[in-house]
Design an enzyme around this catalytic site. Structure first.
Site, PDB file in Angstrom:
ATOM      1  N   ALA A 134       1.320  -1.059  -0.325  1.00  0.00           N
ATOM      2  CA  ALA A 134      -0.240   0.123  -0.460  1.00  0.00           C
ATOM      3  C   ALA A 134       0.974   1.073   0.099  1.00  0.00           C
ATOM      4  O   ALA A 134       1.939   1.295   0.512  1.00  0.00           O
ATOM      5  CB  ALA A 134      -0.962  -0.216   1.058  1.00  0.00           C
ATOM      6  N   ALA A 136       0.189   5.471   0.177  1.00  0.00           N
ATOM      7  CA  ALA A 136      -0.163   6.361   0.133  1.00  0.00           C
ATOM      8  C   ALA A 136       0.154   8.154  -0.141  1.00  0.00           C
ATOM      9  O   ALA A 136       1.469   8.585  -0.469  1.00  0.00           O
ATOM     10  CB  ALA A 136      -1.143   6.682   1.819  1.00  0.00           C
ATOM     11  N   SER A 137      -0.059   8.924   0.144  1.00  0.00           N
ATOM     12  CA  SER A 137       0.220  10.257   0.276  1.00  0.00           C
ATOM     13  C   SER A 137       1.334  10.994   1.081  1.00  0.00           C
ATOM     14  O   SER A 137       1.689  11.303   1.056  1.00  0.00           O
ATOM     15  CB  SER A 137      -1.052  11.193   0.314  1.00  0.00           C
ATOM     16  OG  SER A 137      -1.200  11.779   1.803  1.00  0.00           O
ATOM     17  N   GLY A 139       3.014   8.456   3.528  1.00  0.00           N
ATOM     18  CA  GLY A 139       4.090   7.170   3.641  1.00  0.00           C
ATOM     19  C   GLY A 139       3.824   6.325   2.857  1.00  0.00           C
ATOM     20  O   GLY A 139       2.406   5.480   2.170  1.00  0.00           O
ATOM     21  N   GLN A 140       3.954   5.467   3.222  1.00  0.00           N
ATOM     22  CA  GLN A 140       3.786   3.724   2.206  1.00  0.00           C
ATOM     23  C   GLN A 140       3.928   2.658   3.591  1.00  0.00           C
ATOM     24  O   GLN A 140       4.740   2.522   4.271  1.00  0.00           O
ATOM     25  CB  GLN A 140       4.228   3.398   0.741  1.00  0.00           C
ATOM     26  CG  GLN A 140       6.095   2.897   1.102  1.00  0.00           C
ATOM     27  CD  GLN A 140       6.408   3.342   0.035  1.00  0.00           C
ATOM     28  OE1 GLN A 140       6.602   4.441  -1.119  1.00  0.00           O
ATOM     29  NE2 GLN A 140       7.625   2.391  -0.656  1.00  0.00           N
ATOM     30  N   VAL A 141       3.368   1.253   2.818  1.00  0.00           N
ATOM     31  CA  VAL A 141       3.038  -0.405   4.536  1.00  0.00           C
ATOM     32  C   VAL A 141       3.806  -0.974   3.911  1.00  0.00           C
ATOM     33  O   VAL A 141       3.801  -1.066   2.519  1.00  0.00           O
ATOM     34  CB  VAL A 141       2.046   0.047   4.432  1.00  0.00           C
ATOM     35  CG1 VAL A 141       1.805  -1.381   5.386  1.00  0.00           C
ATOM     36  CG2 VAL A 141       0.372   1.276   4.914  1.00  0.00           C
ATOM     37  N   ASP A 289     -10.717   9.168   8.567  1.00  0.00           N
ATOM     38  CA  ASP A 289      -9.890   8.774   6.391  1.00  0.00           C
ATOM     39  C   ASP A 289     -11.174   7.322   5.884  1.00  0.00           C
ATOM     40  O   ASP A 289     -10.283   6.805   6.235  1.00  0.00           O
ATOM     41  CB  ASP A 289      -8.590   8.191   6.839  1.00  0.00           C
ATOM     42  CG  ASP A 289      -8.049   8.820   5.195  1.00  0.00           C
ATOM     43  OD1 ASP A 289      -9.214   8.854   4.466  1.00  0.00           O
ATOM     44  OD2 ASP A 289      -7.236   8.723   4.666  1.00  0.00           O
TER      45      ASP A 289
END
Length: 445
Positions: A134, A136-137, A139-141, A289
């Site tokens: 994943a 996102a704006s 950070g990432q996972v 969110d």
């Protein structure tokens, strides 16, 4: 024709400043040209050119923000939902930012993680997947396994995001001001941007998100069907957050073939509604969110809720004001509703709004909360609302404006409307709404 090479994504504050400045200069030049050209055009030609200008600005802002990540992209995502602030042509273009989340190169993520946790990635984890599942704006996972054998997810914040908040938002505000694009007064806009900035400041502090996770887990203990990940403190920091891996089915796969029959989807929809209702009116701390990627579902009726960076803490006065507004709408007490909306700051004073105006709008907005089942799969409520916007004289719509006190709550409600649509829920929500309105406050932790 060869496809254009993607520009390198800026990862420093200086790089971000140059990219934003270039975009602002380009848009300012186009706006100035449009204004000069308009001196020699008819009203019809001027309106047509303005629509093209708005579309171009929207595309340029969306393209630049989509490359940049960080606070400015997050604000752009929120702005895409703000039809009452932005011209339709711009907000439509910004919708691409909802899913525009290409990952950062892994070497950037590795460097950030090792800097934050103070050791090599191999010393910290038994296994760590280079490819994120994943992005996102901000950070990432990545999936990983601890040395104790626990499956975890590791959320890593992008470099230079926190340091660039003020610069990013300053440039975005300047763009929105160009050519008198905004439909709200400066004081209202100041309030909206302050609310967004405060939320971003909190969302970028993963220590705070860890605290949020623990507080929500405690509050929802009486709802064991709501699954909230556990925090691994020794593998977390201000910019890295390690959580238990909680599996579930993504929203787009909740269909009969995957074991989600109509009764199960109805149960999931009503449980999601109950959870959010209790957060607003009892806990007064709301998961803010509603992006579909932040939720997953199980065939036993459980809901997994991810990402607790965007949390809105409602002051007592705001929570009670929202409760009173919904009750006034249900009771069709238009005079009281009008006064309450002015108190909220969503209705501009020194003007009149007819009872028929409220009757028309409230009928639409509460249509899904009848005592009879409402079929979200067949809902055209969103298109009916847009048709009504186009039918309503502009001077009537201009009597209303976004309120920073309710901005994020409105985002939650509108976001979960789409969740219920995608789940295909067919249920009566009036009992759930009345139960939420009549719930007593539970003191925040």
């Amino acid at each position: 024709m060869a496809e254009k090479r993607r520009r390198k994504r800026p990862t420093t504050t200086t790089g971000r400043l140059f990219r934003l400045t270039g975009m602002t200069t380009s848009i300012a030049t186009r706006v100035a040209g449009h204004q000069v050209k308009g001196l020699f055009q008819s009203d019809t030609a001027k309106a047509a050119d303005r629509e093209k200008l708005m579309q171009h600005i929207g595309k340029e802002v969306a393209a630049t923000l989509g490359e940049m990540k960080g606070a400015v992209m997050k604000v752009g995502q929120i702005a895409s939902q703000m039809q009452d602030i932005l011209p339709r042509e711009i907000s439509e273009q910004l919708k691409v930012l909802q899913n525009a989340s290409a990952p950062m190169p892994f070497h950037v993520i590795r460097r950030q993680l090792e800097k934050e946790l103070g050791d090599s990635i191999d010393a910290l984890f038994a296994q760590f997947e280079d490819t994120p599942f994943a992005a996102a704006s901000i950070g990432q996972v990545h999936r990983a396994t601890t040395h104790e054998g626990d499956e975890v997810v590791v959320k890593v914040q992008y470099p230079a995001v926190k340091e660039s908040i003020d610069s990013d938002m300053k440039h975005l505000r300047r763009i929105l001001r160009l050519g008198s694009l905004l439909k709200v007064d400066e004081a209202a806009l100041d309030g909206v941007f302050l609310e967004i900035r405060n939320q971003l400041e909190e969302e970028l502090d993963y220590h705070q998100e860890a605290s949020n996770l623990n507080q929500f887990r405690e509050f929802h203990q009486h709802q064991p069907w709501l699954i909230i990940p556990r925090v691994y403190p020794s593998l977390s920091s201000e910019k890295v957050l390690t959580l238990s891996l909680e599996r579930g089915t993504p929203l787009e796969q909740t269909n009969d073939e995957n074991g989600f029959d109509q009764d199960t989807r109805n149960l999931l929809g009503t449980r999601l509604f109950d959870a959010i209702g209790e957060q607003i009116f009892r806990f007064r701390t709301v998961h803010c969110d509603p992006h579909p990627g932040n939720f997953a579902f199980r065939t036993d009726g459980s809901i997994v809720m991810y990402d607790f960076g965007a949390v809105k803490r409602l002051p007592d006065d705001d929570a009670e004001l929202l409760r009173s507004i919904v009750k006034a709408a249900l009771q069709e007490n238009w005079g009281q509703l009008d006064n309450l909306l002015q108190t909220l700051g969503a209705r501009k004073p020194d003007s009149q709004v007819s009872d028929q105006f409220y009757a028309t709008w409230i009928e639409m907005l509460l249509r899904a909360f009848s005592s009879d089942p409402f079929d979200f799969a067949q809902s055209r409520l969103h298109t009916d609302i847009m048709k009504q916007v186009r039918k309503t004289p502009l001077e009537q719509m201009m009597k209303f404006q976004p309120s920073p006190r309710s901005l994020l709550i409105e985002r939650v409600v509108s976001g979960h409307y789409w969740t219920l649509m995608n789940l295909g829920v067919n249920a009566a929500f009036r009992p759930n709404l009345e139960r939420a309105l009549n719930s007593e406050e539970r003191a925040s932790a």
